[in-house]
Motif scaffolding. Sequence first.
Motif, PDB file in Angstrom:
ATOM      1  N   ILE A 193     -41.566  11.977  13.064  1.00  0.00           N
ATOM      2  CA  ILE A 193     -41.912  12.331  14.573  1.00  0.00           C
ATOM      3  C   ILE A 193     -42.798  10.771  14.698  1.00  0.00           C
ATOM      4  O   ILE A 193     -43.216  10.284  13.858  1.00  0.00           O
ATOM      5  N   SER A 198     -46.687  11.624  19.650  1.00  0.00           N
ATOM      6  CA  SER A 198     -45.564  12.451  20.248  1.00  0.00           C
ATOM      7  C   SER A 198     -45.876  13.931  19.653  1.00  0.00           C
ATOM      8  O   SER A 198     -46.906  14.339  19.213  1.00  0.00           O
ATOM      9  N   MET A 229     -43.761  17.974  19.036  1.00  0.00           N
ATOM     10  CA  MET A 229     -42.394  18.395  18.471  1.00  0.00           C
ATOM     11  C   MET A 229     -42.781  19.873  18.321  1.00  0.00           C
ATOM     12  O   MET A 229     -43.866  20.310  17.613  1.00  0.00           O
ATOM     13  N   SER A 284     -48.887  14.341  17.076  1.00  0.00           N
ATOM     14  CA  SER A 284     -49.363  13.207  16.316  1.00  0.00           C
ATOM     15  C   SER A 284     -50.202  12.263  17.134  1.00  0.00           C
ATOM     16  O   SER A 284     -50.344  12.593  18.379  1.00  0.00           O
ATOM     17  N   TYR A 293     -38.647   9.653  22.107  1.00  0.00           N
ATOM     18  CA  TYR A 293     -38.289  10.813  21.621  1.00  0.00           C
ATOM     19  C   TYR A 293     -36.714  10.617  21.108  1.00  0.00           C
ATOM     20  O   TYR A 293     -36.390  11.520  19.827  1.00  0.00           O
TER      21      TYR A 293
END
Length: 369
Positions: free
Chosen positions: A148, A152, A154, A198, A337
């Motif tokens: 990752i 970001s 996820m 993150s 991404y």
Amino acid sequence: MKFINYITGIFMILFLSFVLVHSNTVNAQTKKEAPRNVIVNRQENRALKIRWSKIKDCDGYKIYRYNKAKKKYIPVKTINDRTRHSWINTGLQIHRTYKYKVASYKIRKGKKVYSKRSYWVSARTYGKKGKRVNVEDLHITDNNPIKIGICSDMKLSAILDTDNYTTNKKATPVSKKIRWLSSNKKIIKMNRKGKMTSFNREGTCFIYFRAHNGRTGKVKVKVINYARPDGFPYYNGKNNYINELLTHYKDEVFNIAQYFTQYAEKGKSGIIKSDINGNITGLPQYQKILTIKKDISKLISQFPLVMEIAYSDKFVSFTMNYDVYGSAYTKVTYYKYNDCKDSPLKIAPHWIAKHFVADNRIDKPATAK
């Protein structure tokens, strides 16, 4: 009289300080001893087996079961054996779910001092045709390790494998809820729905995920700063202007990409360029925008071609126009991404380039000097 009151006051302060320090010491010791790896599963139609990891520095364990009527956990078993780390709860009702917690204890001065209780686990009793059954195993659908980018997020999801004791093909888990935990919250933060976030630092940690009955799994996660790749392993180097951008202006490009990775506002986008008087326009009013203003100015004013920078919370594009009309240009884009696996002009992970000719924007090689 005043002297006696003074002495009494000093004594009380010292006594309270001793009690407080002693209490904190005991609490600090007991909190470390909560049993780990607690798991409960079906043993028989009317029995559940609960087990946990042994604790060396303890004298025994106490097991608590949730009582719905009293709305609290009630002690149901005390095990006066430090080497024993399991217990079978018999005489239960069939097709019913039970919740448990476990604590360890240490005998100090003839008294049992209990640890903090473990996290709760639950399991259901059932027979061969049980419709709601316990989880036997679980795993993540993504690859291991998961990668990752910085700043970001996820969404993770876990696949639950149910107990194969039942012959009911329509059997479902007692609960599909997963509890998530990061081994390092400074690198990855998890929420209750499995979303991991993150921060602005690279690193590696583990994400642990736990089913209702304590069955666990883990996955390794690597946080990578894709905005600043170490090299360009996929780039063939045939376009001179791309070469120029990734050599003489590499620091500026990476600084800008990293900035918008951190500070771009969700759902907002824009274009930064130079007007007819040479002034920079379209600079967003984001926090710390001044930290990259020099990089933007240098890139737009000094690059050999007319340069425009498009940004959003998901990408940053650097468009190099070959003519003043913008009918032929090359665009280098950093995607926060998208790893762009199928792009023919991939430069590095999350970095691609595309050539455009004429207004139809068909991906064709533009003239590269």
